[in-house]
Design a protein around this motif. Structure first.
Motif, PDB file in Angstrom:
ATOM      1  N   ALA A   1       0.843  -1.203   0.000  1.00  0.00           N
ATOM      2  CA  ALA A   1       0.000   0.000   0.000  1.00  0.00           C
ATOM      3  C   ALA A   1       0.879   1.254   0.000  1.00  0.00           C
ATOM      4  N   ASN A   2       1.599   1.429  -1.100  1.00  0.00           N
ATOM      5  CA  ASN A   2       2.402   2.633  -1.285  1.00  0.00           C
ATOM      6  C   ASN A   2       2.373   2.993  -2.765  1.00  0.00           C
ATOM      7  N   TYR A   3       2.561   4.263  -3.053  1.00  0.00           N
ATOM      8  CA  TYR A   3       2.352   4.769  -4.403  1.00  0.00           C
ATOM      9  C   TYR A   3       3.231   4.061  -5.432  1.00  0.00           C
ATOM     10  N   GLN A   4       4.496   3.874  -5.104  1.00  0.00           N
ATOM     11  CA  GLN A   4       5.414   3.241  -6.060  1.00  0.00           C
ATOM     12  C   GLN A   4       4.949   1.836  -6.431  1.00  0.00           C
ATOM     13  N   ALA A   5       4.551   1.057  -5.455  1.00  0.00           N
ATOM     14  CA  ALA A   5       4.087  -0.309  -5.718  1.00  0.00           C
ATOM     15  C   ALA A   5       2.749  -0.303  -6.446  1.00  0.00           C
ATOM     16  N   VAL A   6       1.808   0.531  -5.999  1.00  0.00           N
ATOM     17  CA  VAL A   6       0.478   0.557  -6.610  1.00  0.00           C
ATOM     18  C   VAL A   6       0.559   0.955  -8.072  1.00  0.00           C
ATOM     19  N   CYS A   7       1.477   1.853  -8.423  1.00  0.00           N
ATOM     20  CA  CYS A   7       1.617   2.301  -9.814  1.00  0.00           C
ATOM     21  C   CYS A   7       2.018   1.183 -10.767  1.00  0.00           C
ATOM     22  N   THR A   8       2.546   0.076 -10.259  1.00  0.00           N
ATOM     23  CA  THR A   8       2.894  -1.040 -11.137  1.00  0.00           C
ATOM     24  C   THR A   8       1.648  -1.747 -11.668  1.00  0.00           C
TER      25      THR A   8
END
Length: 194
Positions: A55-62
């Motif tokens: 639940a963090n932006y970098q991971a979710v953007c994948t």
């Protein structure tokens, strides 16, 4: 979309938890729409649908975490109904006929979803989706899914109040401002400060 019907099935205020989690594309612009409504007490950008450790932006953007970019809306049911929030969600906040995208934002993290917290939210939201599909108001089937709300994960601080804090940011100008203009046209009397 002035022909958007009100929900036929209503959630009585005494059964309304006063909180809903919605996914409708980039949370910056969806947050701005709901912050402008009378009766909305708090809007928080975040993630739902995946595990806490992603639940963090970098991971979710994948697009591989199961999360969607969401907003959590806390509101006073005596001022604004769950049905009105759903109507704004479908009429203004996004295009509910697009699957896993909103405009140029592509991927399952931009999906259209209502993260239902209880059976009453599910019943009212499902009935409204069926009503909108029957009405043909969109000219295409609604892609919005109802997903169980397992957890809401607050997004990073720089995502909160993004449109308010960055009104001249190009994405905000091109995507959020037209939604706010549409909200003002279609929901007069429902805006904070009216």
């Amino acid at each position: 979309m002035n022909n958007m019907p009100d929900p036929e099935i209503k959630l009585p205020p005494e059964q309304d938890r006063g909180e809903v989690v919605l996914a409708a594309g980039c949370f910056w612009c969806v947050e701005a729409v709901f912050q402008a409504l009378a009766g909305v007490e708090d809007v928080t950008s975040g993630y739902a649908g995946g595990d806490a450790d992603t639940a963090n932006y970098q991971a979710v953007c994948t697009g591989r975490t199961g999360h969607a970019e969401v907003i959590r809306v806390r509101y006073d049911p005596a001022v604004v109904s769950f049905g009105t929030l759903l109507k704004v969600f479908f009429a203004v906040a996004h295009d509910p006929t697009q699957l896993n995208r909103q405009g140029n934002d592509l991927g399952p993290q931009y999906r259209s979803a209502v993260f239902v917290a209880d059976d009453e939210q599910r019943r009212v939201a499902q009935a409204y989706i069926e009503q909108l599909d029957r009405s043909g108001v969109f000219g295409a089937p609604i892609a919005t899914k109802l997903e169980p709300l397992k957890a809401f994960h607050e997004a990073e601080a720089y995502h909160q109040d993004f449109a308010i804090n960055n009104p001249s940011q190009p994405y905000v100008c091109m995507v959020a401002q037209p939604k706010l203009d549409k909200l003002a046209r279609q929901f007069p009397g429902h805006l904070a400060g009216d």
